[in-house]
Design a protein around this motif. Sequence first.
Motif, mmCIF file in Angstrom:
data_model
loop_
_atom_site.group_PDB
_atom_site.id
_atom_site.type_symbol
_atom_site.label_atom_id
_atom_site.label_comp_id
_atom_site.label_asym_id
_atom_site.label_seq_id
_atom_site.Cartn_x
_atom_site.Cartn_y
_atom_site.Cartn_z
ATOM 1 N N GLY A 21 0.839 -1.196 0.000
ATOM 2 C CA GLY A 21 0.000 0.000 0.000
ATOM 3 C C GLY A 21 0.866 1.235 0.000
ATOM 4 N N LEU A 22 0.369 2.279 0.665
ATOM 5 C CA LEU A 22 1.046 3.578 0.598
ATOM 6 C C LEU A 22 2.439 3.547 1.232
ATOM 7 N N PHE A 23 2.653 2.694 2.238
ATOM 8 C CA PHE A 23 3.977 2.700 2.881
ATOM 9 C C PHE A 23 5.049 2.105 1.979
ATOM 10 N N LEU A 25 5.085 2.664 -1.076
ATOM 11 C CA LEU A 25 5.313 3.714 -2.066
ATOM 12 C C LEU A 25 6.149 4.858 -1.503
#
Lengths: 152, 152
Positions: A21-23, A25
Amino acid sequence: MTPEQEHDVPEGFKVFGVQDGLFGLVGPIFGRIIENEAHLGFRVAEKHLNPTGTCHGGMLATLVDVQIGFGSSVALNQKKFFPTINLNCDFLAPVLTGQWVEGRTEVIRATPRMVFCNAMLLVEGSPVLRANGIMKIPSDRDPRFQMNRPAS
Amino acid sequence: MTMTEPVPAGFRPARLPAPFIEASGPLFWRDEDGYLNLGFRVERRHTNAGGTLHGGMLMTLVDMQLNSSLNYQLDTGLFIPTVSVNVDFLAPARVGDWVQGRTEVLKRGGSTVFTDCRIINQDGTLIARAAGIFKLPRNGDPNALDPRELFQ
């Protein structure tokens, strides 16, 4: 900054969160739990910068969003993911490449379904971002928000 | 999902020169009756542990939506740092959703700007409401890039 430098973290910090997920990225971000306190942090790299060469507000907001949610969940000894209802961020000071940013959460009040908290991001002990947040405490029956976290 | 996924009519890539946006974006922009819209399509890499758009990525869009709109709508080339942002998270956004924002400048003082912004999805559902306070620098760096050039 090399990956080795990004992973140069204070004692007890480990890579935090799911990496697809965002982490994955914008991370890695790191976390540790000391008694009932969760501390999250990251070291500012080139990819975190805004056009003036300091850490982007979006990255600091990303860290503090996790700091309020996870920090409150740990403080209340719950194994749930708390969705954010409101987050207010005051950007107190710029953060530079190479600096280690680390968060603290203070739960002000928790009801069965709501949490009100303050959070601070610090660099070398000085506040760089002050936040307050309101989160929802999901029902035990809602499978979307259950967290697989070892007991602290 | 890839970067070639169609974007709504009129949107073009926003070449924002921030390494953090290069890492977490791209964002797209268009002019809507003199207002700047910034948006992106939610991908798995933008999600939280609950599988919906991460609050930190939404904060990133809010921060850029507010900040870029000031340059665009106030017609200034200055870099305008964020002092404070307050976001209400009204509804989750899911993978595949298109999210976009619009900003109202409420007041431009001598050194302070007060703004409002709303983030909606492709159906017009309100995802977030935000209020931002910004500091107008007294003197800009004459060598700095003029953000208005990015939205022409």
